[in-house]
Design an enzyme around this catalytic site. Structure first.
Site, short mmCIF file in Angstrom:
data_model
loop_
_atom_site.label_atom_id
_atom_site.label_comp_id
_atom_site.label_asym_id
_atom_site.label_seq_id
_atom_site.Cartn_x
_atom_site.Cartn_y
_atom_site.Cartn_z
N HIS A 35 -4.35 1.45 7.63
CA HIS A 35 -2.99 2.01 7.62
C HIS A 35 -2.89 3.14 6.60
O HIS A 35 -2.37 4.22 6.90
CB HIS A 35 -2.00 0.88 7.30
CG HIS A 35 -0.56 1.30 7.26
ND1 HIS A 35 0.39 0.84 8.14
CD2 HIS A 35 0.09 2.15 6.42
CE1 HIS A 35 1.57 1.40 7.85
NE2 HIS A 35 1.41 2.20 6.80
N GLU A 36 -3.39 2.91 5.38
CA GLU A 36 -3.28 3.93 4.32
C GLU A 36 -4.19 5.12 4.62
O GLU A 36 -3.83 6.27 4.34
CB GLU A 36 -3.60 3.33 2.95
CG GLU A 36 -2.67 2.19 2.52
CD GLU A 36 -1.19 2.50 2.70
OE1 GLU A 36 -0.78 3.66 2.53
OE2 GLU A 36 -0.44 1.57 3.02
N CYS A 69 6.16 0.21 7.54
CA CYS A 69 5.73 1.31 6.67
C CYS A 69 6.95 1.81 5.91
O CYS A 69 8.01 2.02 6.50
CB CYS A 69 5.14 2.43 7.53
SG CYS A 69 4.63 3.87 6.58
N LEU A 70 6.79 2.01 4.59
CA LEU A 70 7.91 2.48 3.77
C LEU A 70 8.42 3.85 4.25
O LEU A 70 9.57 4.18 4.03
CB LEU A 70 7.50 2.57 2.30
CG LEU A 70 7.18 1.23 1.62
CD1 LEU A 70 6.71 1.47 0.19
CD2 LEU A 70 8.38 0.30 1.64
N HIS A 92 -2.55 7.52 6.75
CA HIS A 92 -1.60 8.42 6.07
C HIS A 92 -2.30 9.67 5.52
O HIS A 92 -1.75 10.77 5.61
CB HIS A 92 -0.90 7.70 4.91
CG HIS A 92 0.25 6.86 5.34
ND1 HIS A 92 1.32 7.36 6.05
CD2 HIS A 92 0.51 5.54 5.14
CE1 HIS A 92 2.20 6.38 6.27
NE2 HIS A 92 1.73 5.26 5.75
N GLN A 101 2.98 9.94 1.13
CA GLN A 101 4.23 9.18 1.22
C GLN A 101 5.16 9.42 0.03
O GLN A 101 6.30 8.99 0.03
CB GLN A 101 3.95 7.68 1.31
CG GLN A 101 3.33 7.26 2.62
CD GLN A 101 3.23 5.76 2.68
OE1 GLN A 101 2.25 5.20 2.22
NE2 GLN A 101 4.25 5.10 3.21
N GLY A 157 0.84 -1.19 0.00
CA GLY A 157 0.00 0.00 0.00
C GLY A 157 0.87 1.24 0.00
O GLY A 157 2.02 1.19 0.47
#
Ligand code: NI
Length: 175
Positions: free
Chosen positions: A136-137, A94-95, A140, A54, A49
């Protein structure tokens, strides 16, 4: 809009990750180009994702591909996520918060309403990994990362890595 070709992964504690993003006003070629770039970045980094903040773009938009394949990528524009069901604690990464895998408490189920790349609104029920990924997304686009969600015990356990990220990517050091 930002030069899409220059988009790259942003890292905690960047401002763009800490503020709620703005609605997408129109699904146009700019947005479609952004989504293609986000797919490239997500797949290159083996993510499942990725949200627009991000990659440095403060818009309410994210993509998910649970199988990690380009053909499987779904696009969620101006999403709303409604939480349902019991809580579960599962390890997440998480990236934008590299080097940290930590248990995050989230609802086992949720529903999502969003627009797709044709501007059509859809609603889906989700559970399991899909529900977790949506939450999670969605965090963001609301300006929340796992660094905010993690327990205070986890913050202590990961304090060195968090400090390192703040030193590398904090206001005075962002490159
Ligand atoms: Ni993330």
């Amino acid at each position: 809009m930002t030069d899409i070709e220059k988009c790259r992964i942003t890292h905690y504690p960047a401002d763009v990750l800490a503020n709620a993003a703005k609605p997408v006003e129109k699904v146009d070629d700019n947005i479609r180009q952004l989504v293609e770039k986000m797919k490239d970045i997500m797949l290159a980094n083996k993510g499942v994702g990725l949200a627009a903040p991000q990659v440095g773009v403060p818009l309410r938009l994210f993509i998910i591909s649970l199988d990690g394949k380009r053909e499987g990528v779904r696009v969620y524009i101006n999403p709303t996520v409604t939480l349902e069901g019991d809580l579960a604690e599962i390890e997440e990464g998480c990236l934008s918060v590299p080097g940290i895998y930590t248990k995050i408490r989230r609802c086992k189920k949720c529903s999502v309403t969003a627009a797709d790349l044709d501007g059509n609104e859809f609603t889906e029920e989700a559970d399991g990994l899909y529900a977790r990924c949506l939450q999670h997304e969605y965090d963001h686009v609301e300006g929340i990362t796992i660094a905010d969600r993690m327990s205070s015990a986890a913050k202590i356990a990961h304090r060195k890595q968090l400090k390192k990220l703040r030193e590398q990517h904090g206001k005075d050091n962002e490159t």
